[in-house]
Enzyme design. Structure first.
Site, PDB file in Angstrom:
ATOM      1  N   THR A  21       0.818  -1.217   0.000  1.00 43.17           N
ATOM      2  CA  THR A  21       0.000   0.000   0.000  1.00 43.17           C
ATOM      3  C   THR A  21       0.851   1.267   0.000  1.00 43.17           C
ATOM      4  O   THR A  21       0.310   2.373  -0.007  1.00 43.17           O
ATOM      5  CB  THR A  21      -0.955   0.023   1.204  1.00 43.17           C
ATOM      6  N   GLY A  51       6.720  -1.456  -2.410  1.00 40.39           N
ATOM      7  CA  GLY A  51       5.681  -2.426  -2.752  1.00 40.39           C
ATOM      8  C   GLY A  51       4.636  -1.841  -3.671  1.00 40.39           C
ATOM      9  O   GLY A  51       4.210  -2.480  -4.646  1.00 40.39           O
ATOM     10  N   TYR A  82      17.496  -5.372  11.896  1.00 39.50           N
ATOM     11  CA  TYR A  82      16.988  -5.253  10.526  1.00 39.50           C
ATOM     12  C   TYR A  82      17.925  -5.953   9.541  1.00 39.50           C
ATOM     13  O   TYR A  82      17.486  -6.740   8.692  1.00 39.50           O
ATOM     14  CB  TYR A  82      16.853  -3.776  10.159  1.00 39.50           C
TER      15      TYR A  82
END
Length: 265
Positions: A16, A20, A154
């Site tokens: 969204t 992506g 991460y």
């Protein structure tokens, strides 16, 4: 190069916004049927409207689901049980010192950044094998091979993406299903925008100027000396999702602006 993915269904997790969403737009322009997944109806509706403007001939669908948890994945599977193209883009990051990250935060990062892609690949790959064609992409990061000292958790999860994608490529050898990883570098996403917002306000520079300054100071090995646009990352993903990439599998392809100073990965 004319990439036409008409008749193919593509599912993009975490789609969204940011990279992506850019990948969803690119696949829609290539005429794929695109499935966007997000955690809120509001963000999903905005993304659907954005992608539907691209003018492709495929359909655009949306699913509200938190793909960082197993229940969210089951929601997606029920709505769209099969796919030809899977892009595991969902990911989170934070700038937190190693000694301030507790077990629960390590687990949250691993569930979101690693297990989400594992679950989706485990579900969709068998259907691709049955058809003799498929594309699975893991959106990793240059941080997966050059672990940053300020984002160790991460970087570890992004390294895990590389291990999963390479191992799965070998597991699917000879099936017509390829598996690859894409390694973006600093990219002008909503997260980066938020990260540099205070500095931009203090300096009087624009968000892009501040982000470019961050690259030059915090990632000085960058060859392009700027942040990438999300569409620049998406172009590589769309190519890897296409028939043109049929001999590329088990690979980790960098679109990092040259941040990683290496002749190979």
């Amino acid at each position: 190069m004319n990439i036409d993915l008409g008749g193919r269904t593509a599912i993009i997790s975490g789609s969204t916004g940011g990279i992506g969403l850019a990948i969803a737009r690119g696949l829609a322009r290539a005429n794929a049927d695109v499935v966007i997944a997000g955690r809120s109806q509001k963000s999903l509706d905005a993304a659907l409207a954005d992608v539907r403007k691209q003018g492709g001939q495929g359909q655009v669908h949306g699913v509200v689901a938190d793909l960082g948890i197993a229940a969210g994945a089951e929601t997606l599977f029920a709505a769209h049980p099969r796919a030809d193209i899977l892009v595991n883009n969902l990911g989170i990051y934070d700038d937190v010192d190693f000694f301030d990250v507790d077990d629960s935060e390590w687990a949250r990062f691993y569930d979101t950044n690693v297990l989400s892609g594992v679950r989706l690949a485990r579900h969709y790959a068998p259907g691709m094998v049955e058809k003799g064609w498929g594309r699975i992409l893991f959106i990793s990061s240059e941080s997966g091979i050059a672990i940053p000292a300020d984002m160790i958790n991460y970087g570890v999860t992004k390294a895990a993406n590389l291990a999963v994608s390479h191992g799965l490529a070998k597991r699917l050898a000879g099936t017509g299903v390829t598996v690859n990883a894409v390694l973006p570098g600093p990219t002008l996403t909503d997260g980066v925008t938020a990260m540099v917002a205070d500095a931009a306000q203090a300096s009087g520079r624009s968000i892009r100027e501040e982000a470019d300054n961050f690259v030059r100071t915090a990632r000085p090995s960058s060859i392009i000396q700027r942040v990438a646009d999300v569409d620049e990352v998406a172009h590589l993903a769309v190519y890897l999702a296409s028939p043109y990439s049929s001999a590329t599998t088990g690979a980790a392809l960098r679109v990092d602006g040259g941040v990683v100073d290496s002749l190979a990965i």
